[in-house]
Design a protein around this motif. Structure first.
Motif, PDB file in Angstrom:
ATOM      1  N   GLU A 187       0.515  -1.633   0.077  1.00 37.10           N
ATOM      2  CA  GLU A 187       0.064  -0.214  -0.473  1.00 37.10           C
ATOM      3  C   GLU A 187       1.112   0.992  -0.331  1.00 37.10           C
ATOM      4  N   GLN A 188       2.023   1.518   0.405  1.00 38.55           N
ATOM      5  CA  GLN A 188       2.945   2.595   0.713  1.00 38.55           C
ATOM      6  C   GLN A 188       3.171   2.632  -0.886  1.00 38.55           C
ATOM      7  N   ILE A 189       3.935   1.429  -1.002  1.00 35.85           N
ATOM      8  CA  ILE A 189       3.977   1.803  -2.720  1.00 35.85           C
ATOM      9  C   ILE A 189       2.942   2.099  -3.340  1.00 35.85           C
ATOM     10  N   ILE A 190       1.937   1.321  -3.697  1.00 33.78           N
ATOM     11  CA  ILE A 190       1.247   2.323  -4.977  1.00 33.78           C
ATOM     12  C   ILE A 190       1.003   3.634  -4.022  1.00 33.78           C
ATOM     13  N   GLU A 191       0.374   3.995  -2.605  1.00 37.95           N
ATOM     14  CA  GLU A 191       0.355   5.163  -2.135  1.00 37.95           C
ATOM     15  C   GLU A 191       1.410   6.166  -3.316  1.00 37.95           C
ATOM     16  N   LEU A 192       2.235   6.164  -2.696  1.00 39.21           N
ATOM     17  CA  LEU A 192       3.508   6.505  -3.496  1.00 39.21           C
ATOM     18  C   LEU A 192       3.555   7.069  -5.055  1.00 39.21           C
ATOM     19  N   VAL A 193       3.697   6.068  -5.527  1.00 42.53           N
ATOM     20  CA  VAL A 193       3.429   6.029  -6.925  1.00 42.53           C
ATOM     21  C   VAL A 193       2.219   6.671  -7.588  1.00 42.53           C
ATOM     22  N   SER A 194       1.260   6.500  -7.065  1.00 45.70           N
ATOM     23  CA  SER A 194      -0.123   7.670  -7.703  1.00 45.70           C
ATOM     24  C   SER A 194      -0.048   8.775  -6.550  1.00 45.70           C
ATOM     25  N   LYS A 195       0.545   9.281  -5.913  1.00 46.62           N
ATOM     26  CA  LYS A 195       1.526  10.980  -5.588  1.00 46.62           C
ATOM     27  C   LYS A 195       2.086  11.264  -7.260  1.00 46.62           C
ATOM     28  N   LEU A 196       3.227  10.007  -7.392  1.00 46.27           N
ATOM     29  CA  LEU A 196       4.804  10.658  -8.355  1.00 46.27           C
ATOM     30  C   LEU A 196       3.378  10.857  -9.323  1.00 46.27           C
ATOM     31  N   ARG A 197       2.782  10.292  -9.661  1.00 43.88           N
ATOM     32  CA  ARG A 197       1.981  10.037 -10.885  1.00 43.88           C
ATOM     33  C   ARG A 197       0.987  11.567 -10.994  1.00 43.88           C
ATOM     34  N   GLN A 198       0.759  12.476  -9.526  1.00 44.25           N
ATOM     35  CA  GLN A 198       0.109  13.544  -9.546  1.00 44.25           C
ATOM     36  C   GLN A 198       1.315  14.165 -10.009  1.00 44.25           C
ATOM     37  N   LEU A 199       2.363  14.272  -9.850  1.00 48.56           N
ATOM     38  CA  LEU A 199       3.426  15.481 -10.240  1.00 48.56           C
ATOM     39  C   LEU A 199       3.831  15.681 -11.761  1.00 48.56           C
ATOM     40  N   LEU A 200       3.048  13.887 -11.916  1.00 46.14           N
ATOM     41  CA  LEU A 200       4.279  14.450 -13.639  1.00 46.14           C
ATOM     42  C   LEU A 200       3.524  15.232 -14.079  1.00 46.14           C
ATOM     43  N   PRO A 201       3.441  15.872 -15.629  1.00 55.39           N
ATOM     44  CA  PRO A 201       2.900  16.104 -16.379  1.00 55.39           C
ATOM     45  C   PRO A 201       2.296  15.864 -17.615  1.00 55.39           C
ATOM     46  N   GLU A 202       2.613  14.395 -18.030  1.00 52.40           N
ATOM     47  CA  GLU A 202       1.857  14.173 -19.097  1.00 52.40           C
ATOM     48  C   GLU A 202       0.744  13.431 -18.185  1.00 52.40           C
ATOM     49  N   ILE A 203       1.570  11.545 -17.503  1.00 54.55           N
ATOM     50  CA  ILE A 203       0.590  11.440 -16.856  1.00 54.55           C
ATOM     51  C   ILE A 203      -1.211  11.559 -16.615  1.00 54.55           C
ATOM     52  N   ARG A 204      -0.770  12.919 -15.573  1.00 53.85           N
ATOM     53  CA  ARG A 204      -1.612  13.531 -15.017  1.00 53.85           C
ATOM     54  C   ARG A 204      -3.105  13.391 -15.956  1.00 53.85           C
ATOM     55  N   ASP A 205      -2.464  14.196 -17.230  1.00 49.85           N
ATOM     56  CA  ASP A 205      -3.548  14.069 -18.381  1.00 49.85           C
ATOM     57  C   ASP A 205      -4.650  13.351 -18.462  1.00 49.85           C
ATOM     58  N   ARG A 206      -3.774  12.298 -18.232  1.00 49.89           N
ATOM     59  CA  ARG A 206      -4.519  11.302 -18.847  1.00 49.89           C
ATOM     60  C   ARG A 206      -5.220  10.281 -18.371  1.00 49.89           C
ATOM     61  N   ARG A 207      -6.881  10.190 -18.009  1.00 55.03           N
ATOM     62  CA  ARG A 207      -7.798   8.961 -17.176  1.00 55.03           C
ATOM     63  C   ARG A 207      -7.835   7.752 -16.743  1.00 55.03           C
ATOM     64  N   SER A 208      -6.552   7.636 -16.653  1.00 58.18           N
ATOM     65  CA  SER A 208      -6.648   6.018 -16.793  1.00 58.18           C
ATOM     66  C   SER A 208      -5.888   5.571 -15.459  1.00 58.18           C
ATOM     67  N   ASP A 209      -6.291   4.350 -14.678  1.00 59.91           N
ATOM     68  CA  ASP A 209      -5.952   4.266 -12.690  1.00 59.91           C
ATOM     69  C   ASP A 209      -5.228   3.531 -13.765  1.00 59.91           C
ATOM     70  N   LYS A 210      -4.860   2.558 -14.674  1.00 59.78           N
ATOM     71  CA  LYS A 210      -3.612   1.620 -15.005  1.00 59.78           C
ATOM     72  C   LYS A 210      -2.124   1.731 -15.595  1.00 59.78           C
ATOM     73  N   VAL A 211      -1.586   2.755 -15.096  1.00 62.51           N
ATOM     74  CA  VAL A 211      -0.689   3.422 -15.549  1.00 62.51           C
ATOM     75  C   VAL A 211       0.568   2.380 -14.943  1.00 62.51           C
ATOM     76  N   SER A 212       1.167   1.512 -15.713  1.00 53.83           N
ATOM     77  CA  SER A 212       2.216   0.490 -14.500  1.00 53.83           C
ATOM     78  C   SER A 212       3.715   1.505 -14.226  1.00 53.83           C
ATOM     79  N   ALA A 213       3.864   0.237 -13.257  1.00 55.42           N
ATOM     80  CA  ALA A 213       5.004   1.594 -12.397  1.00 55.42           C
ATOM     81  C   ALA A 213       6.123   1.826 -12.976  1.00 55.42           C
ATOM     82  N   SER A 214       6.321   0.919 -14.021  1.00 56.76           N
ATOM     83  CA  SER A 214       7.796   0.887 -14.777  1.00 56.76           C
ATOM     84  C   SER A 214       7.296   2.545 -16.469  1.00 56.76           C
ATOM     85  N   LYS A 215       6.379   2.230 -16.220  1.00 61.34           N
ATOM     86  CA  LYS A 215       6.041   4.132 -17.165  1.00 61.34           C
ATOM     87  C   LYS A 215       5.690   4.898 -16.528  1.00 61.34           C
TER      88      LYS A 215
END
Lengths: 93, 190
Positions: free
Chosen positions: A20-48
């Motif tokens: 859960e910690q890792i998932i929470e951190l990765v989701s916070k990271l996603r919010q910071l990144l400009p490209e991924i933030r605009d894409r409305r998908s929950d299933k973004v892989s960790a490697s992406k």
């Protein structure tokens, strides 16, 4: 800060990192990144996410470098305590 | 997420303080030297805004300490003030590295033991897909580790936490530098 302390529950010298910690951190990271933030998908892989993060950090580093270059040419004549510096400071704030 | 204006102001103040360290030698600097001075003081300034609480900031300050020209006035001392400089250098030299090394060692042992078991248990197709994904994640984590200052000493969770903070700080740094560059361009127009 608290999450760091809880992840250090190293009893036998092996740190227990919960998913859960890792998932929470990765989701916070996603919010910071400009490209991924605009894409409305929950299933973004960790490697992406990691790839986008690395690209973003590299572009930020490049920008700092370019800006330092520009500034080194511009600030050639400006003294740190002169009146012009004060004006610039007030413009930025 | 826009960096808070308090962070940007803090950075600007400390950066200006750091640049003053070069004010005596400014006239004789080449453009390359000046660029390095600007970049180095910017890095130490943004790191000092965290007051030694994050691993990357401590690593940046240690880096700034070693890269400095090293005469009477140290860049780091200029920005942090002599008292806090001593505190932070203590943290950098003693606390950070040893704790993180222990974590890295135990993580490596765990990885090694897991790796041996992993290949035996799964069916071939599942193993292939998941092992490719895992390899990608591992490879990219390594790249990220090389990008964050002090990353070699962090475990995976700390790495991501530090990345979050580092990105916000980098953004603040870029914002302020960009504003200063455009303001200077405006000011220098005849």
């Amino acid at each position: 800060m608290s999450s760091r302390r809880s992840s250090g529950q190293s009893t036998a010298g092996v740190s227990r990192i919960s998913d859960e910690q890792i998932i929470e951190l990765v989701s916070k990271l996603r919010q910071l990144l400009p490209e991924i933030r605009d894409r409305r998908s929950d299933k973004v892989s960790a490697s992406k996410v990691l790839q986008e993060t690395c690209n973003y950090i590299r572009s930020l580093h490049r920008e700092v470098d370019d800006l330092s270059e520009r500034l080194s040419q511009l600030l050639a004549t400006i003294d740190a305590d002169s009146a012009e510096a004060a004006i610039i400071r007030s413009l930025i704030m | 997420m826009r960096p808070p204006s308090s962070l940007r102001q803090e950075f600007l103040k400390k950066w200006m303080m750091g640049l003053q360290r070069y004010s005596t030698s400014k006239k004789n600097m080449s453009i390359l030297e000046r660029k390095k001075a600007i970049k180095l003081s910017a890095d130490v300034a943004i790191a000092s805004a965290r007051n030694g609480t994050t691993c990357w900031s401590r690593a940046l300050i240690a880096n700034g300490y070693s890269k400095d020209g090293g005469d009477d006035k140290h860049l780091v001392e200029q920005i942090l003030g002599p008292e806090s400089e001593r505190l932070i250098m203590k943290k950098v030299l003693t606390g950070g590295a040893s704790v993180c090394n222990k974590r890295m060692r135990s993580k490596k042992i765990l990885k090694r033991s897991c790796g041996i078991q992993r290949t035996r248990k799964f069916a071939p197709q599942v193993a292939l897909a998941s092992s490719i994904a895992k390899r990608l994640v591992r490879k990219r984590t390594q790249i990220l580790r090389s990008l964050i200052p002090g990353g070699e000493f962090m475990n995976d969770v700390t790495l991501i936490e530090e990345t979050l903070d580092y990105i916000i700080s980098l953004r603040a740094q870029v914002d302020v530098m960009r504003s200063l560059a455009s303001a200077s361009e405006l000011a220098s127009e005849p």
